[in-house]
Design a protein around this motif. Structure first.
Motif, PDB file in Angstrom:
ATOM      1  N   GLY A   1     -72.481  41.045 -12.175  1.00  0.00           N
ATOM      2  CA  GLY A   1     -72.038  41.120 -10.797  1.00  0.00           C
ATOM      3  C   GLY A   1     -70.571  40.753 -10.681  1.00  0.00           C
ATOM      4  O   GLY A   1     -70.048  39.983 -11.495  1.00  0.00           O
ATOM      5  N   ILE A   2     -69.916  41.309  -9.665  1.00  0.00           N
ATOM      6  CA  ILE A   2     -68.488  41.088  -9.469  1.00  0.00           C
ATOM      7  C   ILE A   2     -68.216  40.656  -8.029  1.00  0.00           C
ATOM      8  O   ILE A   2     -68.593  41.351  -7.075  1.00  0.00           O
ATOM      9  CB  ILE A   2     -67.672  42.364  -9.766  1.00  0.00           C
ATOM     10  N   VAL A   3     -67.557  39.516  -7.876  1.00  0.00           N
ATOM     11  CA  VAL A   3     -67.059  39.054  -6.576  1.00  0.00           C
ATOM     12  C   VAL A   3     -65.651  39.607  -6.391  1.00  0.00           C
ATOM     13  O   VAL A   3     -64.829  39.530  -7.314  1.00  0.00           O
ATOM     14  CB  VAL A   3     -67.036  37.514  -6.509  1.00  0.00           C
ATOM     15  N   THR A   4     -65.361  40.177  -5.239  1.00  0.00           N
ATOM     16  CA  THR A   4     -64.048  40.768  -4.996  1.00  0.00           C
ATOM     17  C   THR A   4     -63.119  39.727  -4.384  1.00  0.00           C
ATOM     18  O   THR A   4     -63.334  39.272  -3.259  1.00  0.00           O
ATOM     19  CB  THR A   4     -64.163  41.982  -4.062  1.00  0.00           C
ATOM     20  N   ALA A   5     -62.076  39.378  -5.120  1.00  0.00           N
ATOM     21  CA  ALA A   5     -61.199  38.281  -4.709  1.00  0.00           C
ATOM     22  C   ALA A   5     -60.557  38.532  -3.348  1.00  0.00           C
ATOM     23  O   ALA A   5     -60.591  37.671  -2.459  1.00  0.00           O
ATOM     24  CB  ALA A   5     -60.118  38.045  -5.766  1.00  0.00           C
ATOM     25  N   LEU A   6     -59.954  39.712  -3.174  1.00  0.00           N
ATOM     26  CA  LEU A   6     -59.159  39.945  -1.969  1.00  0.00           C
ATOM     27  C   LEU A   6     -60.009  40.241  -0.740  1.00  0.00           C
ATOM     28  O   LEU A   6     -59.478  40.371   0.361  1.00  0.00           O
ATOM     29  CB  LEU A   6     -58.158  41.070  -2.211  1.00  0.00           C
ATOM     30  N   THR A   7     -61.331  40.337  -0.900  1.00  0.00           N
ATOM     31  CA  THR A   7     -62.206  40.374   0.273  1.00  0.00           C
ATOM     32  C   THR A   7     -62.123  39.043   1.012  1.00  0.00           C
ATOM     33  O   THR A   7     -62.278  38.991   2.238  1.00  0.00           O
ATOM     34  CB  THR A   7     -63.662  40.655  -0.162  1.00  0.00           C
TER      35      THR A   7
ATOM     36  N   LYS B   1     -74.414  29.136  -7.021  1.00  0.00           N
ATOM     37  CA  LYS B   1     -75.658  28.526  -6.540  1.00  0.00           C
ATOM     38  C   LYS B   1     -76.822  29.517  -6.569  1.00  0.00           C
ATOM     39  O   LYS B   1     -77.981  29.107  -6.556  1.00  0.00           O
ATOM     40  CB  LYS B   1     -75.462  27.992  -5.116  1.00  0.00           C
ATOM     41  N   LEU B   2     -76.483  30.825  -6.599  1.00  0.00           N
ATOM     42  CA  LEU B   2     -77.516  31.859  -6.585  1.00  0.00           C
ATOM     43  C   LEU B   2     -77.900  32.335  -7.980  1.00  0.00           C
ATOM     44  O   LEU B   2     -78.947  32.941  -8.155  1.00  0.00           O
ATOM     45  CB  LEU B   2     -77.039  33.057  -5.749  1.00  0.00           C
ATOM     46  N   THR B   3     -77.040  32.104  -8.955  1.00  0.00           N
ATOM     47  CA  THR B   3     -77.352  32.498 -10.326  1.00  0.00           C
ATOM     48  C   THR B   3     -76.592  31.610 -11.302  1.00  0.00           C
ATOM     49  O   THR B   3     -75.469  31.179 -11.010  1.00  0.00           O
ATOM     50  CB  THR B   3     -76.996  33.974 -10.587  1.00  0.00           C
ATOM     51  N   ASP B   4     -77.218  31.355 -12.454  1.00  0.00           N
ATOM     52  CA  ASP B   4     -76.515  30.636 -13.506  1.00  0.00           C
ATOM     53  C   ASP B   4     -76.104  31.580 -14.633  1.00  0.00           C
ATOM     54  O   ASP B   4     -75.692  31.147 -15.699  1.00  0.00           O
ATOM     55  CB  ASP B   4     -77.372  29.493 -14.055  1.00  0.00           C
ATOM     56  N   LYS B   5     -76.210  32.872 -14.374  1.00  0.00           N
ATOM     57  CA  LYS B   5     -75.827  33.872 -15.371  1.00  0.00           C
ATOM     58  C   LYS B   5     -74.374  34.309 -15.167  1.00  0.00           C
ATOM     59  O   LYS B   5     -73.790  34.083 -14.108  1.00  0.00           O
ATOM     60  CB  LYS B   5     -76.780  35.057 -15.304  1.00  0.00           C
ATOM     61  N   PRO B   6     -73.779  34.924 -16.183  1.00  0.00           N
ATOM     62  CA  PRO B   6     -72.363  35.304 -16.071  1.00  0.00           C
ATOM     63  C   PRO B   6     -72.100  36.281 -14.923  1.00  0.00           C
ATOM     64  O   PRO B   6     -72.889  37.186 -14.672  1.00  0.00           O
ATOM     65  CB  PRO B   6     -72.079  35.974 -17.426  1.00  0.00           C
ATOM     66  N   PHE B   7     -70.993  36.063 -14.230  1.00  0.00           N
ATOM     67  CA  PHE B   7     -70.496  37.022 -13.244  1.00  0.00           C
ATOM     68  C   PHE B   7     -68.975  37.012 -13.322  1.00  0.00           C
ATOM     69  O   PHE B   7     -68.378  36.124 -13.932  1.00  0.00           O
ATOM     70  CB  PHE B   7     -70.983  36.696 -11.830  1.00  0.00           C
ATOM     71  N   GLY B   8     -68.362  38.005 -12.734  1.00  0.00           N
ATOM     72  CA  GLY B   8     -66.910  38.101 -12.792  1.00  0.00           C
ATOM     73  C   GLY B   8     -66.284  38.157 -11.417  1.00  0.00           C
ATOM     74  O   GLY B   8     -66.976  38.172 -10.391  1.00  0.00           O
ATOM     75  N   VAL B   9     -64.948  38.196 -11.404  1.00  0.00           N
ATOM     76  CA  VAL B   9     -64.183  38.325 -10.167  1.00  0.00           C
ATOM     77  C   VAL B   9     -63.218  39.496 -10.323  1.00  0.00           C
ATOM     78  O   VAL B   9     -62.540  39.619 -11.353  1.00  0.00           O
ATOM     79  CB  VAL B   9     -63.401  37.041  -9.844  1.00  0.00           C
ATOM     80  N   ASN B  10     -63.183  40.361  -9.327  1.00  0.00           N
ATOM     81  CA  ASN B  10     -62.240  41.474  -9.304  1.00  0.00           C
ATOM     82  C   ASN B  10     -60.934  41.038  -8.651  1.00  0.00           C
ATOM     83  O   ASN B  10     -60.945  40.435  -7.572  1.00  0.00           O
ATOM     84  CB  ASN B  10     -62.824  42.656  -8.531  1.00  0.00           C
ATOM     85  N   LEU B  11     -59.815  41.345  -9.308  1.00  0.00           N
ATOM     86  CA  LEU B  11     -58.495  41.101  -8.737  1.00  0.00           C
ATOM     87  C   LEU B  11     -57.738  42.420  -8.777  1.00  0.00           C
ATOM     88  O   LEU B  11     -57.278  42.850  -9.840  1.00  0.00           O
ATOM     89  CB  LEU B  11     -57.749  40.025  -9.523  1.00  0.00           C
ATOM     90  N   THR B  12     -57.655  43.085  -7.633  1.00  0.00           N
ATOM     91  CA  THR B  12     -56.968  44.369  -7.554  1.00  0.00           C
ATOM     92  C   THR B  12     -55.511  44.138  -7.208  1.00  0.00           C
ATOM     93  O   THR B  12     -55.188  43.434  -6.255  1.00  0.00           O
ATOM     94  CB  THR B  12     -57.639  45.276  -6.508  1.00  0.00           C
TER      95      THR B  12
END
Length: 331
Positions: free
Chosen positions: A49-55, A71-82
């Motif tokens: 999953g990817i969280v969008t930074a500039l949102t 808090k919703l997952t302990d698995k890897p996720f990333g952040v998008n920086l456009t």
């Protein structure tokens, strides 16, 4: 965090091994869409999953959104920086700092070259996935030290570049030119696409439109229903004359933008029509003609609104079935 659901065995590729995820399925970092609930659902199911930074309106808000995701997952996720040229650039250095201070170690960059950010991310052991629309840009990104590339074909939503090369050619061309893992973007929404991408040499897929039409996507139901009802013909390419092509949904606004530019207009003539604030209203209020909004050709293959986790598992299961069927032809 949800209870663990039954899942298929891991589908290992260089990309999954690099990031420690179960399946090579990535949720694209979409503006206004990449929030905690969606990113966590994809990651919890074994994708990325990817969280969008500039949102998020500020770096502090981004840090809070990252914490909500954790808090919703302990698995890897990333952040998008456009990274895009704008009249008033966001404070990229502050967003970068919020990302690393929050303990995120996977960043998807897009837009301009990630070079100005690479030294900082390397110092903090952040693995960068850079989204490219051409093989030449992917090769340059590899030289800059990115950990992986997302190669974006002409079928994609948003900015497909100016070369108009579809994935069927772009993916194997990238496979021939790169040594680092890469995933395929643009036109993917199901297990057939995942199987095809792997066959063409990619290490996974990035899906935006498919996850835009998921239960957790924070957009109005009318937007999701429009994706289901639309075909692969219902997009528009705008800004072609400006060499800044974008693929968006066909609606009254995108039709008007195309008309104005075709008649010799310039960006100031269409600027009031294409503001991000108007596009955000589409997602939040459900007025499909409030502004322009990005969607890919793959909308023609989207048939339902489903939980994001179910989509990940379904896509992987379908890909396995497709692969097994193909091997039967070789018997």
């Amino acid at each position: 965090m949800s209870e663990a659901a039954p899942s298929a065995p891991r589908l290992r590729t260089r990309f999954t091994e690099l990031l420690g995820i179960e399946y090579p399925v990535v949720q694209g970092g979409m503006m206004w869409v990449g929030r905690a609930e969606l990113a966590a659902a994809v990651s919890e199911a074994g994708g990325l999953g990817i969280v969008t930074a500039l949102t998020q309106p500020s770096p502090a808000e981004l840090a809070r959104e990252i914490e909500r995701t954790r808090k919703l997952t302990d698995k890897p996720f990333g952040v998008n920086l456009t990274i895009l040229p704008t009249i008033t650039p966001p404070p990229y250095d502050e967003y970068r700092r919020a990302i690393v201070d929050s303990g995120v170690t996977i960043v998807e960059t897009a837009g301009s070259s990630p070079e100005p950010h690479m030294e900082f991310f390397a110092e903090h052991n952040v693995r960068v996935i850079h989204k490219c629309t051409s093989v030449r840009h992917a090769v340059k990104a590899e030289r800059l030290g990115v950990a992986a590339v997302s190669i974006d074909g002409f079928e994609c939503a948003g900015h497909p570049g100016e070369d108009d090369v579809p994935g069927l050619v772009l993916i194997p061309a990238a496979a021939d030119a790169l040594t680092i893992p890469f995933i395929a973007s643009g036109g993917f929404c199901d297990g057939r696409g995942l199987a095809a991408a792997l066959a063409l040499g990619a290490d996974g897929v990035n899906m935006g439109t498919r996850f835009l039409c998921s239960a957790e996507a924070p957009v109005a139901e009318s937007v999701k229903q429009r994706i289901i009802d639309a075909s692969e013909l219902d997009t528009r390419l705008i800004f072609r004359q400006l060499r800044n092509t974008a693929r968006v949904a066909r609606n009254a606004v995108s039709d008007e933008v195309v008309r104005i530019l075709a008649d010799g207009g310039t960006f100031p003539d269409v600027q009031p029509l294409v503001t991000g604030a108007r596009g955000r209203l589409v997602f939040e209020d459900g007025d499909l003609d409030a502004g322009i909004w990005s969607v890919g050709l793959s909308q023609g293959l989207v048939r339902d609104i489903a939980p994001a986790g179910d989509l990940v598992r379904r896509i992987v299961s379908e890909a396995r079935e497709v692969t097994l069927r193909m091997t039967e032809h070789l018997a």
